[in-house]
Design a protein around this motif. Structure first.
Motif, PDB file in Angstrom:
ATOM      1  N   ARG A 175       0.563  -0.999  -0.374  1.00 50.59           N
ATOM      2  CA  ARG A 175      -0.383   0.155   0.065  1.00 50.59           C
ATOM      3  C   ARG A 175       0.705   1.780   0.109  1.00 50.59           C
ATOM      4  O   ARG A 175       0.335   2.210  -0.820  1.00 50.59           O
ATOM      5  N   ALA A 176       2.145   1.483   0.841  1.00 56.85           N
ATOM      6  CA  ALA A 176       3.176   2.245   1.021  1.00 56.85           C
ATOM      7  C   ALA A 176       3.722   2.728  -0.279  1.00 56.85           C
ATOM      8  O   ALA A 176       3.761   3.542  -1.338  1.00 56.85           O
ATOM      9  N   LEU A 177       4.472   1.456  -1.146  1.00 54.98           N
ATOM     10  CA  LEU A 177       5.333   1.035  -2.319  1.00 54.98           C
ATOM     11  C   LEU A 177       4.096   1.815  -3.461  1.00 54.98           C
ATOM     12  O   LEU A 177       4.251   2.696  -4.312  1.00 54.98           O
ATOM     13  N   ALA A 178       2.843   1.847  -3.274  1.00 53.21           N
ATOM     14  CA  ALA A 178       1.885   2.232  -4.466  1.00 53.21           C
ATOM     15  C   ALA A 178       1.673   3.611  -4.150  1.00 53.21           C
ATOM     16  O   ALA A 178       1.201   4.651  -5.061  1.00 53.21           O
ATOM     17  N   ASN A 179       1.654   3.716  -3.144  1.00 56.82           N
ATOM     18  CA  ASN A 179       1.871   6.047  -3.435  1.00 56.82           C
ATOM     19  C   ASN A 179       2.928   6.396  -2.446  1.00 56.82           C
ATOM     20  O   ASN A 179       3.059   6.835  -1.393  1.00 56.82           O
TER      21      ASN A 179
END
Ligand SMILES: *Cc1c(COP(=O)(O)O)cnc(C)c1O
Length: 366
Positions: free
Chosen positions: A212-216
């Motif tokens: 979730r963090a990597l995608a944002n």
């Protein structure tokens, strides 16, 4: 003209509902990281039966992000090996090499077109960290033997579930069989958006949080960046459309099964090799219906002359692509045979009985 896939007709099946949701999202003034994505993620994870679903920009990114997250977690490192089927779509292998991991291609079986599980163990080395299974054409590939093999060698099982959403193996849905799964909602997939979209599913809390963090941008708090991430978010508009269509997915997959059953029962031309009937009906969602024949291009022209559109999944194998020239010396005769002989017939929830019988009649006169 019988189209291979009539996307306009497919989306108009739920036209009013989709338009209402589109307008609602448009008028809301909120287009990213909002309630639509949250709602769709919740419904998708409930449908799959897993703890987490994370909406991302497309199917390739879903797979890329899984490997990137495992690298952040220290489970994998650049140079590690990932086993995958040699006859898959290019995106499966791009997700691996994009993370500086090394793809190890394994032949499929000619009966299922899915990875030959019996040929995996001989490819395992101390650098192997994962097996990527691809439920190709919509058919589940999974077994206790595969699970045991992964456990024995401490390997992650990653599912490329771009083609098989809704399929099941002993009551468990694809996307919930391994450690993490990538989904594509490309318009032509069984659950298709109005543009690019994808998702990751997993039961691993730590992995989900990192993805979730990597995608944002690698951020879980605005302007605080924990990882060197990317921008791969699912947008609100696509999530709204997908949330409507998800409710009809089982009905639409059922119609695909009916058509497949009709083809399997009624195409009797000995020159045309039909796909194997799955042991369990629910283990196949017939993303595509693939036949084989020696003179494939001739059959394709014959069908085109009768106004029947077909496609080839896929004409050139990975190891014969210029992009993977480093793999060109591999000997993969089954994979090459498949790419020479396969042809995909029209199949979709909007194909009419009349169209299905016409395809059968034309094929039987070939
Ligand atoms: C469609 C597909 C993908 C990639 O999905 P995109 O959304 O187009 O990026 C990956 N793997 C397989 C097997 C696919 O069919």
């Amino acid at each position: 003209m019988i189209k291979f896939l009539d996307l306009q007709k497919i989306n108009l099946l739920h036209g009013q509902e989709i338009e209402d949701r589109l307008i609602k999202t448009f008028r809301s003034g909120w287009y990213l990281l909002g309630e639509e994505v949250k709602g769709f993620e919740k419904n998708l994870s409930a449908y799959i039966g897993c703890r987490h679903a994370i909406g991302v920009a497309n199917g390739l990114d879903a797979l890329r992000l899984i490997f990137k997250a495992y690298i952040e977690l220290g489970v994998m490192q650049p140079g590690d090996e990932v086993i995958l089927p040699a006859n898959t779509y290019i995106a499966s292998v791009l997700a691996i090499t994009d993370n500086n991991l090394v793809p190890v291609l394994v032949e499929p079986t000619i009966e299922t077109y899915n990875i030959d599980i019996a040929k995996i163990e001989e490819k395992i080395t101390p650098k192997t960290k994962a097996i990527m299974v691809v439920h190709l054409y919509g058919q589940v590939v999974f077994s206790e033997e595969l699970k045991d093999l992964a456990d024995k060698h401490n390997l992650k099982i990653i599912e490329d579930n771009a083609q098989a959403i809704g399929a099941q193996c002993n009551g468990i849905k694809t996307g919930n069989l391994g450690d993490a799964a990538g989904f594509s909602f490309y318009p032509g997939k069984n659950l298709g958006a109005l543009g690019d979209a994808g998702a990751v599913t997993t039961n691993n809390d730590a992995l989900a949080k990192i993805i979730r963090a990597l995608a944002n941008y690698g951020s879980d708090t605005k302007y605080v960046n924990k990882y060197q991430g990317l921008n791969s978010r699912l947008d609100e508009i696509q999530a709204a459309v997908l949330d409507v269509k998800l409710r009809y997915l089982d009905t639409e997959n059922l119609r695909r099964r009916q058509i497949a059953d009709y083809y399997l029962t009624n195409i009797t031309n000995p020159k045309i090799k039909l796909p194997q009937r799955p042991v369990d009906d629910l283990a196949h969602v017939w993303h595509v219906f693939v036949v084989r024949t020696k003179e494939r291009d001739r059959l394709q022209r014959f069908l085109a002359a009768a106004d029947i559109q077909t496609l080839i999944h896929y004409p050139i194998p990975i190891h014969k692509q210029e992009a993977y020239i480093n793999l060109s010396a591999l000997s993969l005769p089954i994979t090459e045979q498949i790419h020479r002989e396969v042809l995909s017939l029209p199949i979709s929830p909007v194909l009419t009985d009349l169209e299905v019988t016409k395809v059968v009649d034309v094929l039987n006169t070939y």
